[in-house]
Design an enzyme around this catalytic site. Sequence first.
Site, mmCIF file in Angstrom:
data_model
loop_
_atom_site.group_PDB
_atom_site.id
_atom_site.type_symbol
_atom_site.label_atom_id
_atom_site.label_comp_id
_atom_site.label_asym_id
_atom_site.label_seq_id
_atom_site.Cartn_x
_atom_site.Cartn_y
_atom_site.Cartn_z
ATOM 1 N N HIS A 161 19.793 29.141 -35.738
ATOM 2 C CA HIS A 161 18.403 28.937 -36.140
ATOM 3 C C HIS A 161 17.986 27.486 -35.872
ATOM 4 O O HIS A 161 17.210 27.217 -34.960
ATOM 5 C CB HIS A 161 18.221 29.286 -37.628
ATOM 6 C CG HIS A 161 16.837 29.046 -38.136
ATOM 7 N ND1 HIS A 161 16.588 28.482 -39.368
ATOM 8 C CD2 HIS A 161 15.632 29.269 -37.560
ATOM 9 C CE1 HIS A 161 15.272 28.389 -39.539
ATOM 10 N NE2 HIS A 161 14.674 28.855 -38.457
ATOM 11 N N CYS A 180 21.216 26.184 -45.115
ATOM 12 C CA CYS A 180 19.929 25.524 -44.838
ATOM 13 C C CYS A 180 18.755 26.486 -44.992
ATOM 14 O O CYS A 180 17.792 26.190 -45.697
ATOM 15 C CB CYS A 180 19.938 24.928 -43.444
ATOM 16 S SG CYS A 180 21.129 23.576 -43.233
ATOM 17 N N HIS A 181 18.839 27.662 -44.355
ATOM 18 C CA HIS A 181 17.700 28.580 -44.366
ATOM 19 C C HIS A 181 18.108 30.029 -44.647
ATOM 20 O O HIS A 181 17.318 30.949 -44.446
ATOM 21 C CB HIS A 181 16.944 28.500 -43.028
ATOM 22 C CG HIS A 181 16.487 27.114 -42.701
ATOM 23 N ND1 HIS A 181 17.210 26.270 -41.884
ATOM 24 C CD2 HIS A 181 15.398 26.406 -43.110
ATOM 25 C CE1 HIS A 181 16.578 25.114 -41.786
ATOM 26 N NE2 HIS A 181 15.483 25.161 -42.514
ATOM 27 N N GLY A 182 19.357 30.228 -45.064
ATOM 28 C CA GLY A 182 19.751 31.534 -45.557
ATOM 29 C C GLY A 182 20.073 32.578 -44.516
ATOM 30 O O GLY A 182 19.825 33.771 -44.748
ATOM 31 N N PRO A 195 16.743 33.960 -40.756
ATOM 32 C CA PRO A 195 15.923 33.574 -39.593
ATOM 33 C C PRO A 195 16.682 33.344 -38.288
ATOM 34 O O PRO A 195 16.047 33.161 -37.251
ATOM 35 C CB PRO A 195 15.281 32.264 -40.065
ATOM 36 C CG PRO A 195 16.278 31.678 -41.009
ATOM 37 C CD PRO A 195 16.912 32.852 -41.712
#
Length: 215
Positions: A161, A180-182, A195
């Site tokens: 990502h 960081c963003h799952g 993501p």
Amino acid sequence: MLLRLGSRNFYRTVSVFQRQAHTDIKCPDFSEYRRNSAKDPTVKSSTTEDSRKLLSYAISATLTTVSLYAIKGELIRDAMVFMPAANVLAEAQIEIKLSDIPEDKNATFKWRGKPLFVWHRPERVIRQARAVPLSALRDPQTDEKRVKDPKWLVVLGICTHLGCVPIAHEGDFGGYYCPCHGSHFDGSGRVRKGPAPTNMEVPHYDIVGDTLTVG
């Protein structure tokens, strides 16, 4: 009549002065500067053509050779400037002893400035990874195509990502989890949730006996 006679006398006087002026000037002698093969001005140039061409060819060959050596030196200098540093070349290929990694251990190494994950997968993780249908994957890849030995998963430890480093043995699918963003990855490093657009990258590697060579 007087005008015409006067004009005739004028031109005659001028011509006399011109002849006297030219005969007083001696023609310069350039014999000292002539080539030995052309000392005699009465000799045709075609008779000395070969010797004159030989000199021209010799000068041209010398200048060409010097130019080529200068270009070669410049290219070598530029190549040395842009050549990777010694520490970068040393990291271009690494060897890992697989017997040092116990089962279900995810070992991390540094390779080309990036984290490299080597996971000694247990049998249950292998079965789970190979039971997943391709229709359930965002980036369809079979586990068989991502590994050369079922027991060993070799991937770059970078989330696809935004480049964070995932955590091993975490997430909803028992593989890797990016804090960081799952993004969630399964036991084959394939993205299953979050993501991340693609699976974790598998570098070029070989396994010979007990040695893993990456690069």
